[in-house]
Motif scaffolding. Structure first.
Motif, PDB file in Angstrom:
ATOM      1  N   ARG A   1     -14.948 -12.713  14.265  1.00  0.00           N
ATOM      2  CA  ARG A   1     -14.760 -13.218  12.910  1.00  0.00           C
ATOM      3  C   ARG A   1     -14.098 -14.593  13.000  1.00  0.00           C
ATOM      4  NH1 ARG A   1     -18.136 -10.499  12.413  1.00  0.00           N
ATOM      5  NH2 ARG A   1     -18.442  -8.609  11.186  1.00  0.00           N
ATOM      6  N   PHE A   2     -14.448 -15.451  12.052  1.00  0.00           N
ATOM      7  CA  PHE A   2     -13.991 -16.835  12.095  1.00  0.00           C
ATOM      8  C   PHE A   2     -13.349 -17.236  10.777  1.00  0.00           C
ATOM      9  CE2 PHE A   2     -17.394 -16.382  15.167  1.00  0.00           C
ATOM     10  CZ  PHE A   2     -16.894 -17.041  16.283  1.00  0.00           C
ATOM     11  N   ASP A   3     -12.536 -18.281  10.874  1.00  0.00           N
ATOM     12  CA  ASP A   3     -11.892 -18.829   9.680  1.00  0.00           C
ATOM     13  C   ASP A   3     -12.696 -19.986   9.101  1.00  0.00           C
ATOM     14  OD1 ASP A   3      -9.453 -17.167   9.970  1.00  0.00           O
ATOM     15  OD2 ASP A   3      -9.193 -18.349  11.801  1.00  0.00           O
ATOM     16  N   ALA A   4     -13.551 -20.566   9.919  1.00  0.00           N
ATOM     17  CA  ALA A   4     -14.400 -21.665   9.435  1.00  0.00           C
ATOM     18  C   ALA A   4     -15.698 -21.689  10.228  1.00  0.00           C
ATOM     19  CB  ALA A   4     -13.679 -23.008   9.566  1.00  0.00           C
ATOM     20  N   VAL A   5     -16.796 -21.953   9.533  1.00  0.00           N
ATOM     21  CA  VAL A   5     -18.105 -22.199  10.149  1.00  0.00           C
ATOM     22  C   VAL A   5     -18.496 -23.628   9.782  1.00  0.00           C
ATOM     23  CG1 VAL A   5     -20.551 -21.602  10.166  1.00  0.00           C
ATOM     24  CG2 VAL A   5     -18.827 -19.789  10.097  1.00  0.00           C
ATOM     25  N   VAL A   6     -18.837 -24.413  10.795  1.00  0.00           N
ATOM     26  CA  VAL A   6     -19.127 -25.840  10.609  1.00  0.00           C
ATOM     27  C   VAL A   6     -20.534 -26.123  11.104  1.00  0.00           C
ATOM     28  CG1 VAL A   6     -18.468 -28.172  11.320  1.00  0.00           C
ATOM     29  CG2 VAL A   6     -16.693 -26.465  10.846  1.00  0.00           C
ATOM     30  N   SER A   7     -21.268 -26.948  10.370  1.00  0.00           N
ATOM     31  CA  SER A   7     -22.638 -27.294  10.763  1.00  0.00           C
ATOM     32  C   SER A   7     -22.941 -28.722  10.351  1.00  0.00           C
ATOM     33  CB  SER A   7     -23.629 -26.322  10.113  1.00  0.00           C
ATOM     34  OG  SER A   7     -24.947 -26.644  10.486  1.00  0.00           O
ATOM     35  N   ALA A   8     -23.122 -29.592  11.326  1.00  0.00           N
ATOM     36  CA  ALA A   8     -23.368 -31.011  11.051  1.00  0.00           C
ATOM     37  C   ALA A   8     -24.827 -31.358  11.309  1.00  0.00           C
ATOM     38  CB  ALA A   8     -22.455 -31.886  11.912  1.00  0.00           C
ATOM     39  N   ASP A   9     -25.565 -31.690  10.255  1.00  0.00           N
ATOM     40  CA  ASP A   9     -26.944 -32.182  10.377  1.00  0.00           C
ATOM     41  C   ASP A   9     -27.842 -31.191  11.110  1.00  0.00           C
ATOM     42  OD1 ASP A   9     -28.288 -34.258   9.270  1.00  0.00           O
ATOM     43  OD2 ASP A   9     -28.198 -35.563  11.019  1.00  0.00           O
ATOM     44  N   VAL A  10     -27.661 -29.908  10.834  1.00  0.00           N
ATOM     45  CA  VAL A  10     -28.430 -28.856  11.493  1.00  0.00           C
ATOM     46  C   VAL A  10     -29.307 -28.114  10.495  1.00  0.00           C
ATOM     47  CG1 VAL A  10     -28.256 -26.645  12.708  1.00  0.00           C
ATOM     48  CG2 VAL A  10     -26.739 -28.538  13.320  1.00  0.00           C
ATOM     49  N   LEU A  11     -28.776 -27.870   9.296  1.00  0.00           N
ATOM     50  CA  LEU A  11     -29.500 -27.069   8.313  1.00  0.00           C
ATOM     51  C   LEU A  11     -30.690 -27.819   7.728  1.00  0.00           C
ATOM     52  CD1 LEU A  11     -26.564 -25.235   6.514  1.00  0.00           C
ATOM     53  CD2 LEU A  11     -27.800 -24.639   8.604  1.00  0.00           C
ATOM     54  N   CYS A  12     -30.870 -29.086   8.127  1.00  0.00           N
ATOM     55  CA  CYS A  12     -32.082 -29.815   7.737  1.00  0.00           C
ATOM     56  C   CYS A  12     -33.308 -29.295   8.481  1.00  0.00           C
ATOM     57  CB  CYS A  12     -31.908 -31.310   7.978  1.00  0.00           C
ATOM     58  SG  CYS A  12     -31.475 -31.735   9.668  1.00  0.00           S
ATOM     59  N   TYR A  13     -33.112 -28.402   9.454  1.00  0.00           N
ATOM     60  CA  TYR A  13     -34.247 -27.775  10.133  1.00  0.00           C
ATOM     61  C   TYR A  13     -34.541 -26.382   9.577  1.00  0.00           C
ATOM     62  CZ  TYR A  13     -34.100 -31.669  13.328  1.00  0.00           C
ATOM     63  OH  TYR A  13     -34.141 -32.936  13.843  1.00  0.00           O
ATOM     64  N   ILE A  14     -33.860 -26.031   8.507  1.00  0.00           N
ATOM     65  CA  ILE A  14     -34.101 -24.760   7.820  1.00  0.00           C
ATOM     66  C   ILE A  14     -34.337 -25.070   6.348  1.00  0.00           C
ATOM     67  CG2 ILE A  14     -33.150 -22.496   7.210  1.00  0.00           C
ATOM     68  CD1 ILE A  14     -31.423 -22.664   9.720  1.00  0.00           C
ATOM     69  N   GLY A  15     -35.411 -24.546   5.791  1.00  0.00           N
ATOM     70  CA  GLY A  15     -35.687 -24.781   4.378  1.00  0.00           C
ATOM     71  C   GLY A  15     -34.927 -23.809   3.496  1.00  0.00           C
ATOM     72  N   ASP A  16     -35.239 -22.540   3.614  1.00  0.00           N
ATOM     73  CA  ASP A  16     -34.593 -21.509   2.806  1.00  0.00           C
ATOM     74  C   ASP A  16     -33.260 -21.140   3.450  1.00  0.00           C
ATOM     75  OD1 ASP A  16     -33.816 -19.333   1.332  1.00  0.00           O
ATOM     76  OD2 ASP A  16     -35.759 -18.325   1.414  1.00  0.00           O
ATOM     77  N   LEU A  17     -32.163 -21.488   2.794  1.00  0.00           N
ATOM     78  CA  LEU A  17     -30.827 -21.285   3.364  1.00  0.00           C
ATOM     79  C   LEU A  17     -30.207 -19.942   2.993  1.00  0.00           C
ATOM     80  CD1 LEU A  17     -29.335 -24.859   2.808  1.00  0.00           C
ATOM     81  CD2 LEU A  17     -30.347 -23.910   4.878  1.00  0.00           C
ATOM     82  N   THR A  18     -30.967 -19.090   2.321  1.00  0.00           N
ATOM     83  CA  THR A  18     -30.411 -17.815   1.862  1.00  0.00           C
ATOM     84  C   THR A  18     -29.826 -17.006   3.008  1.00  0.00           C
ATOM     85  OG1 THR A  18     -32.080 -17.766   0.113  1.00  0.00           O
ATOM     86  CG2 THR A  18     -30.921 -15.717   0.579  1.00  0.00           C
ATOM     87  N   GLU A  19     -30.574 -16.876   4.106  1.00  0.00           N
ATOM     88  CA  GLU A  19     -30.102 -16.063   5.227  1.00  0.00           C
ATOM     89  C   GLU A  19     -28.932 -16.725   5.941  1.00  0.00           C
ATOM     90  OE1 GLU A  19     -30.947 -12.969   5.967  1.00  0.00           O
ATOM     91  OE2 GLU A  19     -32.173 -13.058   4.152  1.00  0.00           O
ATOM     92  N   VAL A  20     -28.883 -18.043   5.932  1.00  0.00           N
ATOM     93  CA  VAL A  20     -27.753 -18.739   6.556  1.00  0.00           C
ATOM     94  C   VAL A  20     -26.464 -18.418   5.811  1.00  0.00           C
ATOM     95  CG1 VAL A  20     -26.772 -20.994   7.128  1.00  0.00           C
ATOM     96  CG2 VAL A  20     -29.224 -20.603   7.405  1.00  0.00           C
ATOM     97  N   PHE A  21     -26.490 -18.508   4.483  1.00  0.00           N
ATOM     98  CA  PHE A  21     -25.297 -18.187   3.693  1.00  0.00           C
ATOM     99  C   PHE A  21     -24.899 -16.721   3.887  1.00  0.00           C
ATOM    100  CE2 PHE A  21     -26.044 -22.191   1.658  1.00  0.00           C
ATOM    101  CZ  PHE A  21     -24.833 -22.557   1.081  1.00  0.00           C
ATOM    102  N   ARG A  22     -25.893 -15.838   3.909  1.00  0.00           N
ATOM    103  CA  ARG A  22     -25.595 -14.416   4.058  1.00  0.00           C
ATOM    104  C   ARG A  22     -24.956 -14.141   5.423  1.00  0.00           C
ATOM    105  NH1 ARG A  22     -30.484 -12.138   2.571  1.00  0.00           N
ATOM    106  NH2 ARG A  22     -29.771 -12.205   0.422  1.00  0.00           N
ATOM    107  N   ALA A  23     -25.516 -14.739   6.477  1.00  0.00           N
ATOM    108  CA  ALA A  23     -24.967 -14.537   7.817  1.00  0.00           C
ATOM    109  C   ALA A  23     -23.573 -15.140   7.945  1.00  0.00           C
ATOM    110  CB  ALA A  23     -25.902 -15.141   8.857  1.00  0.00           C
ATOM    111  N   ALA A  24     -23.364 -16.310   7.344  1.00  0.00           N
ATOM    112  CA  ALA A  24     -22.049 -16.940   7.400  1.00  0.00           C
ATOM    113  C   ALA A  24     -21.009 -16.093   6.672  1.00  0.00           C
ATOM    114  CB  ALA A  24     -22.116 -18.336   6.805  1.00  0.00           C
ATOM    115  N   ALA A  25     -21.395 -15.512   5.551  1.00  0.00           N
ATOM    116  CA  ALA A  25     -20.468 -14.644   4.823  1.00  0.00           C
ATOM    117  C   ALA A  25     -20.071 -13.444   5.677  1.00  0.00           C
ATOM    118  CB  ALA A  25     -21.101 -14.179   3.515  1.00  0.00           C
ATOM    119  N   GLY A  26     -21.011 -12.961   6.491  1.00  0.00           N
ATOM    120  CA  GLY A  26     -20.719 -11.816   7.337  1.00  0.00           C
ATOM    121  C   GLY A  26     -19.795 -12.126   8.481  1.00  0.00           C
TER     122      GLY A  26
END
Length: 471
Positions: A370-395
């Motif tokens: 488990r983490f206190d912060a998730v950081v992503s710099a110029d990476v999510l531009c390779y993913i269109g639908d971010l729904t699963e990213v937000f869900r996984a980050a919340a987990g």
């Protein structure tokens, strides 16, 4: 099989010499005629299996031949081909070394060594091995072509060009070397000649996908998108299951998919790793890593400093550009990336407690940390639908944990795949992906970098995980 016939075998493969062709083994400690027929047959059968891609079975036969005649260099070389086909590159190098130990003037073994080194991304060493092969077989265009390819991959296009010319003088219809020549000419700024070489290669063998892909990429770079799309579609017909090429077709055609294929992202950044930091920061005036990392660190509660720092996950960490900013604030710093070569660069910084090669959503859903912060710099531009990213980050985030990232911006709703192969996102998609999981703390307009002297606009986003997020 004599040396001339061996040239038609799979790359790096030499067949057994026929009686009367003993000169091909002059450096060996025995004459070809002394090889028992049953051992010769094992190598011939193994070579046939190599052509079918049955590498493990071929390796067994070559191993039998080596056990019977450990002083015969040819089975060692062919064993190296089989091991390379199975991805066992270190063992393949040992087999090549054994072949060359028994026959130091073995051109096919040097060529095979070059191919193994290319597979290990050891381009300069590969060029030196290919040079030895070409010295031993100066009349063999494939040896020069192999050296040209290694030099080009070693970021030495100017050195590669005269080697390309030598190969083409021997075989003017060499499509492999024409593809290398086209890319080398493009790299030194001779774009018209590059396009001419690429067109020639594609015309000589319309069934060679690699030639079509090189031509397509040069056409894209010159904004000839209609022709590039036609060329890429021809390449797709040759391998309809190629997800990387499908992504490029979608990008050029203006159709949108949910995300870029993992193989596409890994290929892009593996090939970019050696010049990534200098090109991105100096040439493109890249700022995303600084603004997202500093924003995340500034937003961390002061209590983490008293406790020795926060647990931070850097998804799509690349070469570790965020590391120097995140490390002082972290009690534990974990980096994840798809590209093995980018991770090698990040490892050289000695800043991360753990570096993992994985797809970011799969890593977040699969880890127990488990983490206190998730950081992503110029990476999510390779993913269109971010729904699963937000869900996984919340987990993976503790309640109240921070998700900080950048995306490329569009004013329209939703997300869209652009001709660059990257996605742009609208505000509505960011907010809908976060719904029930995060609250938006800040979403700011920023300039991420410049491309062709034009600023690339993006969003700098800071979301905070809700205490009772359902993911």
């Amino acid at each position: 099989m004599d040396e001339a016939s061996a040239a038609m075998a799979p790359p790096g493969v030499a067949g057994t010499p026929s009686p009367g062709h003993a000169p091909s083994l002059q450096a060996a400690s025995f004459q070809a005629g002394e090889i028992p027929d049953e051992i010769r047959a094992k190598v011939e059968d193994g070579t046939a299996l190599l052509r079918q891609g049955r590498f493990a079975e071929a390796a067994d036969l070559f191993g039998d031949a080596i056990a019977a005649r450990p002083d015969w260099p040819m089975p060692y070389n062919n064993l190296a081909v089989a091991l390379r086909g199975m991805g066992r590159l270190e063992e393949a190098l040992l087999a090549c070394a054994a072949a060359l130990r028994h026959r130091p003037d073995y051109p096919e073994a040097f060529a095979n060594l070059a191919r193994i080194l290319l597979a290990q991304n050891r381009y300069r060493d590969a060029a030196l091995a290919a040079e030895e092969a070409a010295k031993l077989r100066p009349d063999h265009s494939a040896m020069h072509a192999l050296r040209a390819m290694a030099l080009f991959k070693d970021k030495a296009p100017a050195e590669a060009l005269p080697v390309c010319r030598a190969a083409l003088a021997l075989d003017p219809a060499g499509t492999e070397v024409l593809a290398v020549q086209a890319q080398a000419l493009d790299a030194v700024g001779r774009s018209a000649e590059a396009l001419s070489a690429a067109r020639r290669g594609a015309a000589l063998d319309p069934s060679r996908r690699e030639s079509l892909i090189v031509l397509g990429s040069l056409l894209v770079n010159r904004n000839h998108r209609d022709e590039a799309l036609e060329v890429y579609r021809r390449a797709m017909e040759l391998n309809p299951d190629d997800t990387v090429l499908a992504h490029l077709v979608h990008a050029i055609a203006g159709t949108t998919s949910a995300k870029a294929p993992e193989a596409y992202v890994a290929n892009v950044f593996d090939s970019y790793a050696d010049r990534f930091d200098e090109h991105l920061v100096k040439t493109l005036q890249y700022k995303a890593h600084e603004i997202v990392a500093r924003t995340a660190v500034a937003a961390l509660p002061a209590a983490f400093s008293a406790d020795g720092g926060a647990r931070i996950l850097d998804i799509g960490c690349g070469t570790g550009l965020c590391g120097p900013i995140l490390r002082p604030a972290a009690s534990r710093l974990v980096g994840v990336d798809l590209s093995a070569r980018m991770l090698d660069k990040a490892r050289d910084r000695s800043l991360y407690d753990l570096l993992a090669q994985a797809e970011l959503v799969q890593f977040m859903t699969g880890t127990d940390e488990r983490f206190d912060a998730v950081v992503s710099a110029d990476v999510l531009c390779y993913i269109g639908d971010l729904t699963e990213v937000f869900r996984a980050a919340a987990g993976v985030l503790a309640p109240g944990g921070l998700l900080a990232f950048t995306v490329e911006r569009q004013e329209e709703p939703g997300y869209r795949l652009t001709p660059s192969g990257r996605y742009v996102h609208g505000l509505d998609h960011l907010r809908s992906s976060a719904r029930g999981l995060f609250r938006a703390r800040t979403i700011d307009n920023v300039i991420l970098r410049t491309e062709a002297s034009v600023p690339v606009h993006g969003y700098l986003c800071m979301f905070q995980r809700l205490p009772h997020a359902v993911h």
